[in-house]
Design an enzyme around this catalytic site. Structure first.
Site, PDB file in Angstrom:
ATOM      1  N   HIS A 183       0.868  -1.179   0.000  1.00 24.42           N
ATOM      2  CA  HIS A 183       0.000   0.000   0.000  1.00 24.42           C
ATOM      3  C   HIS A 183       0.903   1.227   0.000  1.00 24.42           C
ATOM      4  CE1 HIS A 183      -4.032  -1.825   0.523  1.00 24.42           C
ATOM      5  NE2 HIS A 183      -3.283  -2.847   0.907  1.00 24.42           N
ATOM      6  N   ASP A 215      12.460   0.788 -18.717  1.00 23.20           N
ATOM      7  CA  ASP A 215      13.426  -0.262 -18.396  1.00 23.20           C
ATOM      8  C   ASP A 215      12.760  -1.467 -17.727  1.00 23.20           C
ATOM      9  OD1 ASP A 215      15.642   0.988 -19.486  1.00 23.20           O
ATOM     10  OD2 ASP A 215      16.298   1.860 -17.572  1.00 23.20           O
ATOM     11  N   HIS A 232      -7.629   0.388  -4.266  1.00 26.38           N
ATOM     12  CA  HIS A 232      -6.904  -0.602  -3.475  1.00 26.38           C
ATOM     13  C   HIS A 232      -5.417  -0.263  -3.469  1.00 26.38           C
ATOM     14  CE1 HIS A 232      -6.671  -5.143  -2.281  1.00 26.38           C
ATOM     15  NE2 HIS A 232      -5.756  -4.427  -1.667  1.00 26.38           N
TER      16      HIS A 232
END
Length: 180
Positions: A41, A64, A115
């Site tokens: 998170h 990359d 989320h």
């Protein structure tokens, strides 16, 4: 560390597995080429998830590691949250990759709306590395948009050059055996 099988049965360790195990199991089953998954998170990546936005390709650091924008999957429905939240989170991630025709090896991460970020790799170390890169790219992109709110994604030829020189069939960037 707890080791489980793909049915969630603990094989090694004395601790309880993560509550996110059903999400990880869905991803491992769908994408056998991955061997490690990280869910955090982290502040910057969560910001993009909460905004419901892909993390755009603006520069070479991004290219990359991620071949194109880091997608933002849709928010889970109320039914998905109440029926099997963690399993359905995995299903939504897989659905988003299928909908966009993305390769999970070439784009080793996603943010899930409302989320947060999930990243993966060929092993746990690479999954952690991708998580760190994703957070840094999310931060760089926020700065970029603050400096120039009208910024547009970098050209495809830059994405191709930077990604393929490290990951393509004729890769030449980095050291032999470089896992990142």
């Amino acid at each position: 560390m707890v080791v489980t099988d793909l049915d969630g049965k603990v094989l090694e360790g004395d601790l309880n597995p993560s509550s996110d195990l059903p999400t990880h199991v869905e991803l491992y089953k769908a994408w056998p080429e991955i061997g490690g998954i990280v869910h955090t998170h982290s502040t910057e990546a969560v910001g993009w998830a909460q905004a419901g936005r892909d993390i755009p390709f603006y520069g070479t650091t991004h290219a990359d590691y991620f071949y194109g924008p880091v997608p933002c999957a849709r928010s889970l429905s109320e039914e998905e949250v109440t029926s099997a939240y963690e399993k359905e989170t995995g299903t939504v991630i897989i659905e988003e990759f299928a909908r966009r025709g993305l390769d999970p090896v070439a784009v080793p991460g996603i943010v899930v709306r409302n989320h947060g970020p999930f990243t993966w790799g060929k092993d746990p170390a690479q999954a952690v590395y991708h998580s760190v890169v994703l957070e840094e790219v999310a931060k760089m992109n926020r700065f970029t948009e603050q400096i120039n709110p009208r910024v547009t994604p970098a050209p495809q030829y830059i994405l191709d050059k930077h990604y393929l020189r490290k990951h393509g069939p004729n890769a030449y960037y980095g050291q032999k055996g470089d896992q990142h």
